[in-house]
Design a protein around this motif. Structure first.
Motif, short mmCIF file in Angstrom:
data_model
loop_
_atom_site.label_atom_id
_atom_site.label_comp_id
_atom_site.label_asym_id
_atom_site.label_seq_id
_atom_site.Cartn_x
_atom_site.Cartn_y
_atom_site.Cartn_z
N ARG A 42 -20.09 48.93 1.51
CA ARG A 42 -19.29 47.98 0.74
C ARG A 42 -18.68 46.96 1.71
O ARG A 42 -18.08 47.35 2.71
CB ARG A 42 -18.19 48.73 -0.01
N ILE A 43 -18.84 45.68 1.40
CA ILE A 43 -18.25 44.63 2.22
C ILE A 43 -17.27 43.85 1.37
O ILE A 43 -17.60 43.40 0.27
CB ILE A 43 -19.32 43.69 2.81
N ILE A 44 -16.04 43.71 1.87
CA ILE A 44 -14.97 43.03 1.15
C ILE A 44 -14.45 41.87 1.99
O ILE A 44 -14.23 42.03 3.19
CB ILE A 44 -13.81 44.01 0.85
N GLN A 45 -14.26 40.73 1.37
CA GLN A 45 -13.66 39.59 2.06
C GLN A 45 -12.21 39.42 1.58
O GLN A 45 -11.94 39.41 0.38
CB GLN A 45 -14.43 38.30 1.79
N THR A 46 -11.29 39.30 2.52
CA THR A 46 -9.88 39.08 2.19
C THR A 46 -9.40 37.82 2.90
O THR A 46 -10.01 37.36 3.87
CB THR A 46 -9.02 40.29 2.63
N PRO A 47 -8.29 37.23 2.42
CA PRO A 47 -7.78 35.99 3.04
C PRO A 47 -7.44 36.19 4.52
O PRO A 47 -7.07 37.28 4.94
CB PRO A 47 -6.52 35.68 2.23
N CYS A 48 -7.57 35.10 5.27
CA CYS A 48 -7.30 35.15 6.71
C CYS A 48 -6.25 34.09 7.07
O CYS A 48 -6.24 33.00 6.49
CB CYS A 48 -8.58 34.89 7.50
N ASP A 49 -5.37 34.43 7.99
CA ASP A 49 -4.33 33.50 8.42
C ASP A 49 -4.92 32.30 9.17
O ASP A 49 -4.33 31.21 9.17
CB ASP A 49 -3.30 34.21 9.32
N ARG A 50 -6.07 32.51 9.81
CA ARG A 50 -6.70 31.42 10.56
C ARG A 50 -7.49 30.53 9.61
O ARG A 50 -8.34 31.00 8.86
CB ARG A 50 -7.63 32.00 11.64
N GLN A 51 -7.20 29.26 9.62
CA GLN A 51 -7.88 28.33 8.73
C GLN A 51 -9.36 28.27 9.07
O GLN A 51 -9.77 28.16 10.23
CB GLN A 51 -7.25 26.94 8.86
N GLY A 52 -10.18 28.34 8.05
CA GLY A 52 -11.63 28.27 8.24
C GLY A 52 -12.26 29.59 8.60
O GLY A 52 -13.46 29.65 8.88
N TYR A 53 -11.47 30.67 8.58
CA TYR A 53 -11.98 32.00 8.89
C TYR A 53 -11.78 32.93 7.70
O TYR A 53 -10.99 32.66 6.80
CB TYR A 53 -11.25 32.59 10.10
N GLY A 54 -12.52 34.02 7.70
CA GLY A 54 -12.38 35.03 6.66
C GLY A 54 -12.32 36.41 7.27
O GLY A 54 -12.97 36.68 8.29
#
Length: 431
Positions: free
Chosen positions: A218-230
């Motif tokens: 399972r791969i999950i994407q969550t918000p990242c503090d670095r702009q342009g990153y995930g």
């Protein structure tokens, strides 16, 4: 006159007394300062001696720890070499033995081919051992370099699936992949390293999970503090034999294994998790493992990757059409959990001129439609009642796919054998 002498004597007497008193006080003051300086000196000296003793103790402790670590490493490497001698000797003996048999076989092509295939399998295993030892050597020397390019996570997972699924099927294991919570599929990454992490983790899950067990990626994407990153979380979970807490504490130590090959019957060098840890560190990520004996293991890898823009589709890709008709030479995805029905349906469809690919349940069907390029399947023939994910749920998830071409693929969802009759006689119900 005498009175004057007496007065002078008195004055001199008082003056001498003051001088003596002043000298006495000066002497006492000097002596006091000297005593204070002596006390300060000895106090500082004692403090320095205490600090020197403490530093010496710390140094001795560090040296003792270093010596202990060196001894442990030496013991671990000794055990590793003992295990490796067995691991290397076994496939090497197979290579030499089957080579000798192939040389002495006359006019029996089938047996020669069988021997050659076994030699190839053993040779590949030897090569994997050598590659792992070389890889760990590069990691320990700090020579691991990342080659980051624009990659599609779906492509990486699909290529991993091709390698791992056959191994899982051989043990009749259920292997499910879920990447629905990934919003940005295109990222900058080292594709080879990411795939090695996935293959290694899933390979371990297959090896250490019993026949008929369950494995998931399972791969999950969550918000990242670095702009342009995930933030991407990779979850590999199984319900296999699990690991002891004692072994978990040293799982990333080179040359460590829960049990050697002779005891467990499972091939391995004990370097896989060390290599994974090295790759994850190089990507500035983290890896966490939870496991319980006889219940299973879950590995979670956290990576922060730069998001890339999807490449523009070519005119040729944009002009591809997906007709609803099924005709000879086209590839059909057959989704059926019953092995007997799959065999019968595959035979009937292949006789009708179709190329048939198989999925054991709806979850696998969704992942296959998602991972293979648009147009790979002409249509999906889906059974209704299946474990893990039924036909209706699978069809709905396919319709929700981000790629419009994959989402619009014709899906036939009904009772399988009844539907086959409709297909073969030209009647079908598209969703």
């Amino acid at each position: 006159m005498n009175h004057t002498y007496r007065y002078l004597d008195t004055v001199v007497s008082y003056t001498m007394t003051d001088v003596i008193r002043d000298h006495v006080w000066l002497f006492l003051g000097t002596l006091s300062m000297l005593l204070v300086l002596i006390i300060i000196y000895f106090a500082r000296r004692e403090k320095m001696q205490i600090e020197a003793a403490r530093h010496e103790q710390e140094q001795n402790k560090l040296l003792a720890e270093a010596l202990s670590a060196a001894n442990q490493a030496s013991v671990a490497k000794k055990v590793f070499l003992q295990n490796m001698s067995h691991d290397i000797r076994t496939p090497m003996n197979a290579v030499l033995g089957f080579t000798d048999l192939a040389i002495h076989v006359e006019d029996d092509t089938a047996r020669v081919q069988d021997y050659l295939s076994k030699i190839k399998i053993s040779g590949n295993h030897l090569l994997s051992i050598v590659n792992e030892v070389l890889e760990i050597s590069r990691i320990e020397s700090g020579q691991t370099k990342l080659d980051e390019t624009i990659c599609n996570i779906s492509d990486i997972v699909r290529e991993t699936d091709v390698i791992v699924r056959e191994q899982a099927l051989e043990k009749k294991q259920t292997f499910v992949i879920d990447i629905w919570k990934v919003k940005n599929l295109y990222i900058y990454c080292d594709k080879l390293r990411i795939k090695e992490i996935l293959v290694n983790l899933l390979g371990n899950a297959v090896k250490y999970t019993q026949t008929g067990g369950n494995i998931s990626l399972r791969i999950i994407q969550t918000p990242c503090d670095r702009q342009g990153y995930g933030n991407y979380e990779i979850h590999v979970k199984d319900n296999g034999c699990g690991m002891s807490q004692e072994f978990l504490e040293k799982i990333f130590v080179p040359f460590e294994r829960q049990a050697n090959t002779t005891i467990s019957g499972i091939q391995g060098t004990g370097l896989g998790m060390t290599i994974i840890k090295g790759f994850v560190n190089a990507m500035e990520g983290t890896i966490d493992i939870t496991s319980e004996e006889n219940k299973g293991t879950e590995v979670v890898v956290h990576l922060c990757q730069k998001i890339a823009e999807p490449p523009e589709k070519s005119r040729e890709q944009e002009s591809v059409s997906y007709p609803p008709e099924l005709f000879a030479g086209k590839r059909l995805l057959l989704v059926e959990d019953n092995s007997m029905n799959r065999e019968i349906a595959s035979a009937l469809l292949e006789e009708a001129g179709l190329i048939v690919d198989i999925a054991e349940n709806g979850a696998i069907a969704v992942e296959k439609v998602s991972y293979y390029p648009p147009g790979y399947y002409t249509a999906v023939l889906m059974d209704i009642q299946m474990p893990i994910m039924d036909g209706y749920t699978a069809a709905r998830k396919i319709r929700e796919l981000p790629d419009p071409f994959c989402a619009k693929i014709p899906i036939i969802v009904t009772e399988l054998m009844e539907t086959l009759g409709k297909i073969l006689f030209g009647e079908n119900c598209m969703m």
